[in-house]
Enzyme design. Structure first.
Site, mmCIF file in Angstrom:
data_model
loop_
_atom_site.group_PDB
_atom_site.id
_atom_site.type_symbol
_atom_site.label_atom_id
_atom_site.label_comp_id
_atom_site.label_asym_id
_atom_site.label_seq_id
_atom_site.Cartn_x
_atom_site.Cartn_y
_atom_site.Cartn_z
ATOM 1 N N ARG A 59 0.801 -1.226 0.000
ATOM 2 C CA ARG A 59 0.000 0.000 0.000
ATOM 3 C C ARG A 59 0.837 1.281 0.000
ATOM 4 O O ARG A 59 0.580 2.197 -0.785
ATOM 5 C CB ARG A 59 -0.910 0.050 1.242
ATOM 6 N N LYS A 88 26.044 -4.122 -2.472
ATOM 7 C CA LYS A 88 27.510 -3.980 -2.551
ATOM 8 C C LYS A 88 28.067 -3.303 -1.310
ATOM 9 O O LYS A 88 29.261 -3.040 -1.232
ATOM 10 C CB LYS A 88 27.888 -3.158 -3.789
ATOM 11 N N ARG A 109 11.485 3.865 3.328
ATOM 12 C CA ARG A 109 11.065 2.864 4.326
ATOM 13 C C ARG A 109 12.275 2.024 4.673
ATOM 14 O O ARG A 109 12.964 1.512 3.780
ATOM 15 C CB ARG A 109 9.938 1.982 3.784
ATOM 16 N N HIS A 137 5.240 5.751 11.563
ATOM 17 C CA HIS A 137 4.728 5.682 10.194
ATOM 18 C C HIS A 137 3.771 6.875 10.024
ATOM 19 O O HIS A 137 2.554 6.727 10.037
ATOM 20 C CB HIS A 137 3.989 4.353 10.010
#
Ligand code: NCD
Length: 309
Positions: A59, A88, A109, A137
Protein backbone atom coordinates in the site's frame (compact mmCIF):
# COMPACT_ATOMS: atom_id res chain seq x y z
CA UNK A 1 -8.07 34.58 8.41
CA UNK A 2 -4.92 32.96 9.77
CA UNK A 3 -2.18 32.06 7.35
CA UNK A 4 -1.76 28.48 6.11
CA UNK A 5 1.27 26.75 7.58
CA UNK A 6 4.20 26.43 5.20
CA UNK A 7 5.27 22.96 4.15
CA UNK A 8 7.43 23.53 1.08
CA UNK A 9 10.74 21.71 1.44
CA UNK A 10 9.85 20.15 4.79
CA UNK A 11 10.66 16.60 5.83
CA UNK A 12 7.88 14.35 7.12
CA UNK A 13 9.86 12.20 9.54
CA UNK A 14 7.82 12.09 12.75
CA UNK A 15 4.23 13.05 13.36
CA UNK A 16 5.55 14.76 16.48
CA UNK A 17 7.13 17.44 14.29
CA UNK A 18 3.64 18.75 13.47
CA UNK A 19 1.12 20.84 15.36
CA UNK A 20 -2.59 20.18 15.28
CA UNK A 21 -3.05 23.18 13.03
CA UNK A 22 -0.53 21.76 10.56
CA UNK A 23 -2.11 18.32 10.65
CA UNK A 24 -5.57 19.78 10.07
CA UNK A 25 -4.18 21.69 7.11
CA UNK A 26 -2.75 18.48 5.61
CA UNK A 27 -6.17 16.82 6.03
CA UNK A 28 -7.83 19.80 4.34
CA UNK A 29 -5.43 19.45 1.40
CA UNK A 30 -6.31 15.76 1.10
CA UNK A 31 -9.91 16.82 0.77
CA UNK A 32 -8.95 19.26 -1.99
CA UNK A 33 -7.29 16.32 -3.79
CA UNK A 34 -10.43 14.15 -3.86
CA UNK A 35 -11.71 15.39 -7.25
CA UNK A 36 -8.17 15.49 -8.71
CA UNK A 37 -7.66 11.82 -7.81
CA UNK A 38 -10.48 11.05 -10.22
CA UNK A 39 -9.82 13.44 -13.08
CA UNK A 40 -6.06 13.81 -12.75
CA UNK A 41 -3.97 16.98 -12.67
CA UNK A 42 -0.65 18.35 -13.88
CA UNK A 43 0.10 20.08 -10.59
CA UNK A 44 3.36 18.13 -10.20
CA UNK A 45 4.22 17.90 -13.87
CA UNK A 46 7.97 17.38 -14.28
CA UNK A 47 8.51 16.56 -10.60
CA UNK A 48 10.13 13.25 -9.66
CA UNK A 49 9.64 11.18 -6.52
CA UNK A 50 12.09 8.42 -5.57
CA UNK A 51 10.93 5.55 -3.36
CA UNK A 52 13.75 3.90 -1.38
CA UNK A 53 12.15 0.84 0.19
CA UNK A 54 14.40 -1.39 2.30
CA UNK A 55 11.37 -3.26 3.65
CA UNK A 56 8.31 -4.96 2.19
CA UNK A 57 5.35 -2.79 1.21
CA UNK A 58 2.26 -2.90 -0.95
CA UNK A 59 0.00 0.00 0.00
CA UNK A 60 2.47 2.62 1.09
CA UNK A 61 4.74 2.42 -1.93
CA UNK A 62 2.01 1.97 -4.53
CA UNK A 63 -0.14 4.73 -3.07
CA UNK A 64 2.78 7.17 -3.15
CA UNK A 65 3.40 6.17 -6.77
CA UNK A 66 -0.27 6.50 -7.58
CA UNK A 67 -0.40 9.89 -5.84
CA UNK A 68 2.48 11.47 -7.79
CA UNK A 69 1.29 9.95 -11.05
CA UNK A 70 -2.23 11.34 -10.59
CA UNK A 71 -0.67 14.76 -10.12
CA UNK A 72 1.32 14.49 -13.35
CA UNK A 73 4.69 13.66 -11.79
CA UNK A 74 6.89 10.60 -12.12
CA UNK A 75 8.08 7.90 -9.72
CA UNK A 76 11.29 5.90 -9.70
CA UNK A 77 13.02 3.84 -7.06
CA UNK A 78 13.44 0.39 -5.59
CA UNK A 79 11.02 -1.88 -3.75
CA UNK A 80 13.73 -4.12 -2.32
CA UNK A 81 17.46 -3.79 -1.93
CA UNK A 82 18.17 -6.82 -4.10
CA UNK A 83 19.80 -5.62 -7.29
CA UNK A 84 20.80 -2.24 -5.86
CA UNK A 85 24.17 -0.99 -4.62
CA UNK A 86 22.98 -1.65 -1.06
CA UNK A 87 24.00 -5.25 -1.84
CA UNK A 88 27.51 -3.98 -2.55
CA UNK A 89 27.61 -2.33 0.84
CA UNK A 90 26.47 1.20 0.06
CA UNK A 91 25.21 2.91 3.19
CA UNK A 92 21.95 4.82 3.53
CA UNK A 93 23.66 8.21 3.63
CA UNK A 94 25.35 7.61 0.29
CA UNK A 95 22.22 6.15 -1.31
CA UNK A 96 20.34 9.27 -0.22
CA UNK A 97 23.02 11.63 -1.55
CA UNK A 98 22.90 9.80 -4.87
CA UNK A 99 19.15 9.44 -5.32
CA UNK A 100 18.44 13.06 -4.43
CA UNK A 101 20.22 13.93 -7.68
CA UNK A 102 17.52 11.99 -9.52
CA UNK A 103 14.45 13.19 -7.63
CA UNK A 104 12.75 16.15 -5.93
CA UNK A 105 11.48 14.16 -2.96
CA UNK A 106 12.57 10.90 -1.33
CA UNK A 107 10.15 8.44 0.26
CA UNK A 108 12.07 6.09 2.55
CA UNK A 109 11.06 2.86 4.33
CA UNK A 110 13.73 1.20 6.41
CA UNK A 111 13.82 -1.48 9.15
CA UNK A 112 15.94 0.66 11.47
CA UNK A 113 14.49 3.21 13.84
CA UNK A 114 16.00 6.60 13.17
CA UNK A 115 16.74 5.75 9.54
CA UNK A 116 14.31 8.32 8.13
CA UNK A 117 15.71 11.02 10.40
CA UNK A 118 19.20 10.20 9.26
CA UNK A 119 18.16 10.19 5.61
CA UNK A 120 16.62 13.63 6.12
CA UNK A 121 19.85 14.93 7.61
CA UNK A 122 21.80 13.89 4.54
CA UNK A 123 19.24 14.91 1.93
CA UNK A 124 18.80 18.39 0.58
CA UNK A 125 15.38 17.47 -0.84
CA UNK A 126 12.40 16.63 1.40
CA UNK A 127 12.35 13.12 2.92
CA UNK A 128 9.08 11.42 3.74
CA UNK A 129 9.22 8.60 6.28
CA UNK A 130 7.26 5.64 4.93
CA UNK A 131 8.02 3.52 8.02
CA UNK A 132 11.08 3.52 10.25
CA UNK A 133 11.32 0.12 11.92
CA UNK A 134 8.88 -0.24 14.80
CA UNK A 135 9.14 3.47 15.50
CA UNK A 136 6.82 5.57 13.34
CA UNK A 137 4.73 5.68 10.19
CA UNK A 138 3.53 9.28 10.02
CA UNK A 139 1.76 9.23 6.66
CA UNK A 140 -0.32 6.24 7.77
CA UNK A 141 -1.37 8.19 10.87
CA UNK A 142 -2.38 11.11 8.66
CA UNK A 143 -4.51 8.95 6.41
CA UNK A 144 -6.02 7.31 9.49
CA UNK A 145 -6.99 10.73 10.87
CA UNK A 146 -8.37 11.69 7.48
CA UNK A 147 -10.47 8.52 7.43
CA UNK A 148 -11.85 9.15 10.92
CA UNK A 149 -12.73 12.74 10.06
CA UNK A 150 -14.32 11.75 6.77
CA UNK A 151 -16.33 8.86 8.18
CA UNK A 152 -17.41 10.37 11.50
CA UNK A 153 -17.29 14.09 10.69
CA UNK A 154 -14.98 14.88 13.60
CA UNK A 155 -12.03 13.62 15.59
CA UNK A 156 -12.71 15.58 18.76
CA UNK A 157 -15.04 13.92 21.21
CA UNK A 158 -14.40 10.34 20.08
CA UNK A 159 -13.32 7.28 22.03
CA UNK A 160 -10.71 5.44 20.02
CA UNK A 161 -9.42 1.92 20.66
CA UNK A 162 -6.01 0.86 19.35
CA UNK A 163 -5.92 -2.92 19.44
CA UNK A 164 -3.22 -5.55 19.01
CA UNK A 165 0.50 -5.04 18.72
CA UNK A 166 1.08 -1.66 20.32
CA UNK A 167 4.70 -2.45 21.03
CA UNK A 168 6.09 -3.14 17.58
CA UNK A 169 3.33 -1.61 15.44
CA UNK A 170 4.66 1.68 14.10
CA UNK A 171 1.30 2.89 12.80
CA UNK A 172 -0.19 3.00 16.30
CA UNK A 173 2.79 4.93 17.65
CA UNK A 174 2.34 7.72 15.12
CA UNK A 175 -1.44 7.58 15.46
CA UNK A 176 -1.37 7.81 19.27
CA UNK A 177 0.93 10.85 19.13
CA UNK A 178 -1.33 12.49 16.55
CA UNK A 179 -4.56 11.73 18.45
CA UNK A 180 -3.12 13.30 21.59
CA UNK A 181 -3.46 16.66 19.81
CA UNK A 182 -7.24 16.18 19.69
CA UNK A 183 -9.85 15.91 22.43
CA UNK A 184 -10.19 12.14 22.39
CA UNK A 185 -10.21 9.27 24.85
CA UNK A 186 -7.74 6.55 23.97
CA UNK A 187 -8.20 2.91 24.93
CA UNK A 188 -5.01 0.90 24.39
CA UNK A 189 -5.87 -2.78 24.13
CA UNK A 190 -3.08 -5.34 23.94
CA UNK A 191 -1.64 -8.44 25.57
CA UNK A 192 0.78 -7.53 28.36
CA UNK A 193 3.92 -8.17 26.33
CA UNK A 194 2.65 -6.02 23.47
CA UNK A 195 1.67 -2.99 25.52
CA UNK A 196 2.13 0.46 24.03
CA UNK A 197 5.76 1.61 24.04
CA UNK A 198 6.47 3.39 27.29
CA UNK A 199 7.66 6.66 25.80
CA UNK A 200 4.55 6.90 23.63
CA UNK A 201 2.12 6.00 26.43
CA UNK A 202 3.78 8.45 28.79
CA UNK A 203 3.79 11.37 26.40
CA UNK A 204 0.24 10.78 25.22
CA UNK A 205 -1.11 10.33 28.79
CA UNK A 206 0.07 13.82 29.65
CA UNK A 207 -2.34 15.27 27.12
CA UNK A 208 -5.41 13.01 26.95
CA UNK A 209 -7.24 10.33 28.93
CA UNK A 210 -5.66 6.93 28.28
CA UNK A 211 -6.81 3.50 29.48
CA UNK A 212 -4.57 0.43 29.08
CA UNK A 213 -6.21 -2.98 29.17
CA UNK A 214 -5.91 -6.47 27.68
CA UNK A 215 -9.68 -6.81 27.17
CA UNK A 216 -11.31 -5.83 23.90
CA UNK A 217 -14.68 -7.26 24.96
CA UNK A 218 -14.93 -4.98 28.01
CA UNK A 219 -14.47 -1.87 25.89
CA UNK A 220 -16.04 -2.62 22.52
CA UNK A 221 -19.34 -0.92 23.40
CA UNK A 222 -17.79 2.45 24.13
CA UNK A 223 -15.54 2.68 21.06
CA UNK A 224 -16.25 4.98 18.12
CA UNK A 225 -13.16 3.73 16.31
CA UNK A 226 -11.98 0.12 16.54
CA UNK A 227 -8.43 0.25 15.14
CA UNK A 228 -7.15 -3.30 14.73
CA UNK A 229 -3.51 -4.17 14.02
CA UNK A 230 -1.45 -7.17 13.00
CA UNK A 231 0.99 -8.76 15.43
CA UNK A 232 4.33 -7.79 13.86
CA UNK A 233 5.90 -11.23 13.66
CA UNK A 234 9.01 -9.99 11.87
CA UNK A 235 9.97 -7.70 14.76
CA UNK A 236 10.02 -10.30 17.54
CA UNK A 237 13.48 -11.19 18.84
CA UNK A 238 12.06 -14.49 20.17
CA UNK A 239 9.51 -16.32 18.03
CA UNK A 240 8.25 -18.18 21.08
CA UNK A 241 6.92 -14.87 22.33
CA UNK A 242 5.15 -14.40 19.03
CA UNK A 243 3.54 -17.82 19.39
CA UNK A 244 2.18 -16.76 22.79
CA UNK A 245 0.40 -13.67 21.50
CA UNK A 246 -0.49 -14.40 17.89
CA UNK A 247 -4.24 -14.53 17.41
CA UNK A 248 -4.84 -12.60 20.65
CA UNK A 249 -7.72 -10.69 19.11
CA UNK A 250 -10.06 -11.74 16.37
CA UNK A 251 -12.90 -9.42 15.49
CA UNK A 252 -15.92 -11.16 13.93
CA UNK A 253 -19.12 -9.65 12.50
CA UNK A 254 -21.21 -10.70 15.52
CA UNK A 255 -18.99 -8.66 17.84
CA UNK A 256 -20.18 -5.57 16.02
CA UNK A 257 -23.80 -6.17 17.06
CA UNK A 258 -22.71 -4.95 20.48
CA UNK A 259 -20.97 -1.79 19.31
CA UNK A 260 -22.27 1.68 18.60
CA UNK A 261 -24.19 1.76 15.34
CA UNK A 262 -21.83 4.40 14.01
CA UNK A 263 -18.62 2.68 15.12
CA UNK A 264 -16.00 2.11 12.45
CA UNK A 265 -13.45 -0.68 12.13
CA UNK A 266 -10.07 0.40 10.81
CA UNK A 267 -6.84 -1.48 10.05
CA UNK A 268 -3.67 -0.25 8.36
CA UNK A 269 -3.47 -3.61 6.56
CA UNK A 270 -2.17 -6.17 5.80
CA UNK A 271 -4.39 -8.21 8.09
CA UNK A 272 -3.62 -11.76 9.13
CA UNK A 273 -6.47 -13.14 11.24
CA UNK A 274 -7.38 -10.25 13.54
CA UNK A 275 -10.31 -9.09 11.40
CA UNK A 276 -12.48 -11.90 10.10
CA UNK A 277 -13.48 -11.49 6.43
CA UNK A 278 -17.09 -11.62 7.65
CA UNK A 279 -16.59 -8.08 8.96
CA UNK A 280 -15.89 -6.79 5.43
CA UNK A 281 -19.54 -6.68 4.39
CA UNK A 282 -20.73 -4.86 7.53
CA UNK A 283 -21.21 -1.08 7.35
CA UNK A 284 -18.57 -0.75 10.08
CA UNK A 285 -15.65 -1.90 7.90
CA UNK A 286 -13.58 1.06 6.66
CA UNK A 287 -10.16 -0.48 6.01
CA UNK A 288 -10.50 -0.50 2.25
CA UNK A 289 -11.69 3.12 2.36
CA UNK A 290 -8.49 3.83 4.29
CA UNK A 291 -6.51 2.53 1.34
CA UNK A 292 -8.23 4.97 -1.05
CA UNK A 293 -7.79 7.79 1.43
CA UNK A 294 -4.07 7.00 1.45
CA UNK A 295 -3.85 8.17 -2.15
CA UNK A 296 -5.51 11.56 -1.68
CA UNK A 297 -3.65 12.14 1.56
CA UNK A 298 -0.32 11.47 -0.14
CA UNK A 299 -1.30 13.63 -3.11
CA UNK A 300 -1.88 16.49 -0.67
CA UNK A 301 1.35 15.84 1.16
CA UNK A 302 3.42 15.72 -2.04
CA UNK A 303 1.75 18.90 -3.26
CA UNK A 304 2.64 20.58 0.02
CA UNK A 305 6.28 19.51 0.40
CA UNK A 306 6.95 20.18 -3.28
CA UNK A 307 5.52 23.68 -2.89
CA UNK A 308 2.67 23.26 -5.37
CA UNK A 309 -0.14 23.88 -2.86
C1 NCD B 1 1.78 -1.22 8.09
C2 NCD B 1 3.28 -1.03 8.20
O1 NCD B 1 4.01 -1.28 7.25
O2 NCD B 1 3.67 -0.58 9.26
N1 NCD B 1 1.33 -1.33 6.79
C3 NCD B 1 1.06 -0.17 6.09
O3 NCD B 1 1.93 0.59 5.78
N2 NCD B 1 -0.21 0.08 5.79
C4 NCD B 1 1.19 -2.19 9.02
C5 NCD B 1 1.74 -3.58 9.11
O4 NCD B 1 2.66 -3.97 8.40
O5 NCD B 1 1.19 -4.33 9.92
Amino acid sequence: MSESPSFAGRDIVSIRDFSRKEIDHILDMAEVMEPLAKKGSDMLHGRIMATLFYEASTRTRLSFESAITRLGGTALGFAETKGTSVEKGENLADTVRVTEKYADVLVVRHPLEGAARMAAEFASVPVINAGSGAEEHPTQALLDLYTIRKELGTIDGLTIGLIGDLRYGRTVHSLAYALSLYKVKLVLISPDILQMRKEVAEEVSKKIEVTETPSLKDHLRELDVIYMTRVQKERFADLQDYEKVKGSYRLVAEDLDKTKKSSIVMHPLPRVDEVDPGVDSTPHAKYFQQVGNGVVLRMGLLGLVLGAL
